[in-house]
Write a protein that holds these residues in place. Sequence first.
Motif, PDB file in Angstrom:
ATOM      1  N   LYS A  56      53.683  28.542  44.842  1.00  0.00           N
ATOM      2  CA  LYS A  56      53.217  28.337  43.467  1.00  0.00           C
ATOM      3  C   LYS A  56      52.821  26.873  43.255  1.00  0.00           C
ATOM      4  CE  LYS A  56      52.217  29.763  39.526  1.00  0.00           C
ATOM      5  NZ  LYS A  56      51.058  30.673  39.517  1.00  0.00           N
ATOM      6  N   CYS A  57      53.664  25.962  43.750  1.00  0.00           N
ATOM      7  CA  CYS A  57      53.366  24.525  43.614  1.00  0.00           C
ATOM      8  C   CYS A  57      52.036  24.208  44.291  1.00  0.00           C
ATOM      9  CB  CYS A  57      54.457  23.676  44.262  1.00  0.00           C
ATOM     10  SG  CYS A  57      56.071  23.874  43.515  1.00  0.00           S
ATOM     11  N   ASN A  60      49.050  25.511  42.343  1.00  0.00           N
ATOM     12  CA  ASN A  60      48.744  24.674  41.181  1.00  0.00           C
ATOM     13  C   ASN A  60      48.098  23.350  41.584  1.00  0.00           C
ATOM     14  OD1 ASN A  60      49.688  26.640  39.533  1.00  0.00           O
ATOM     15  ND2 ASN A  60      51.625  25.663  39.032  1.00  0.00           N
ATOM     16  N   ASN A 107      55.665  20.188  39.779  1.00  0.00           N
ATOM     17  CA  ASN A 107      55.541  21.641  39.733  1.00  0.00           C
ATOM     18  C   ASN A 107      56.791  22.336  40.246  1.00  0.00           C
ATOM     19  OD1 ASN A 107      53.050  23.306  38.980  1.00  0.00           O
ATOM     20  ND2 ASN A 107      52.199  21.376  39.736  1.00  0.00           N
ATOM     21  N   ASN A 111      58.599  24.726  37.629  1.00  0.00           N
ATOM     22  CA  ASN A 111      58.612  26.177  37.874  1.00  0.00           C
ATOM     23  C   ASN A 111      59.941  26.705  38.409  1.00  0.00           C
ATOM     24  OD1 ASN A 111      55.803  27.089  37.242  1.00  0.00           O
ATOM     25  ND2 ASN A 111      55.337  25.446  38.699  1.00  0.00           N
ATOM     26  N   LYS A 114      61.553  29.752  36.767  1.00  0.00           N
ATOM     27  CA  LYS A 114      60.837  31.038  36.873  1.00  0.00           C
ATOM     28  C   LYS A 114      61.233  31.754  38.166  1.00  0.00           C
ATOM     29  CE  LYS A 114      56.805  29.468  34.312  1.00  0.00           C
ATOM     30  NZ  LYS A 114      56.471  28.084  34.613  1.00  0.00           N
TER      31      LYS A 114
END
Length: 239
Positions: A56-57, A60, A107, A111, A114
């Motif tokens: 995810k990082c 992004n 990030n 995050n 989550k």
Amino acid sequence: MAKSKYEYVKKFERNDSLLPNTWLVIRVDGRGFHKFSDKHGFVKPNDQKALELMNKCAENVMNDFRDIVLAYGQSDEYSFVLKKECSLYDRRETKIVSTIVSLFTSNYVFNWNKYFPDKELLYPPSFDGRVVQYPDDNNLRDYLSWRQTDCHINNLYNTCFWALVHSGKTETEAENVLRGTVSSEKNELLYSQFNINYNKLPEMYRKGSVIIRQEVSNLKYHLYVISLGTLYTAHSRKD
Ligand code: DGT
Ligand code: MG
Ligand code: MG
């Protein structure tokens, strides 16, 4: 306007422009993640959520820096490949590396909840960063192969190591069993003793994750496909 008498201090700044027309690879790596993964109770050898958070990082970071054409991640590291003609920050090394590392790190913290809703982040994680310049496409391909081979070697070893430990061996005993063994012997050990077919384990664990920037015909979206297994697909709006 007259210059201040202090202006001369700028002359001490070093020119750190990267070479033109070279692939730029920025690799970020978790600082002290051996301890970090222990303190946060990551599943051994692979924590699905921790790896997804890393993905995810990276996604992004790729969304923000449009010069990144490909990213490869495994364990606590991610490599970002910037296209040869990239002119980001006039190719100044410290600006490029420091912003990518800090965006990746923020990030990770942003995050965290989550991916780990029931786990408190116990202390602020940090990542280091470096850049390598590759003039030749083959060098770049070999770089990525090198990181992927590293993933494979570590994952095969760690899968054996933790299977042995979870079966009751001490860590020293597990190390002794594995000392000097080659790949085929490790595969055999997993199959015969633990009924694990190594090649059936998730590709993300065995090979890492790749994010590529792929333009598709839809006018509204860039489509990023995370390949090496259909891990997931992410959409991001065009500017
Ligand atoms: P460094 O990079 O020199 O500051 O030191 P470390 O401790 O970050 O070492 P490194 O980067 O060579 O190795 C990554 C460590 O992170 C390694 O001890 C295993 C741990 N790690 C990474 N991903 C996972 C995971 O999914 N689960 C678990 N249990 N550990 C992981
Ligand atoms: Mg590390
Ligand atoms: Mg590492």
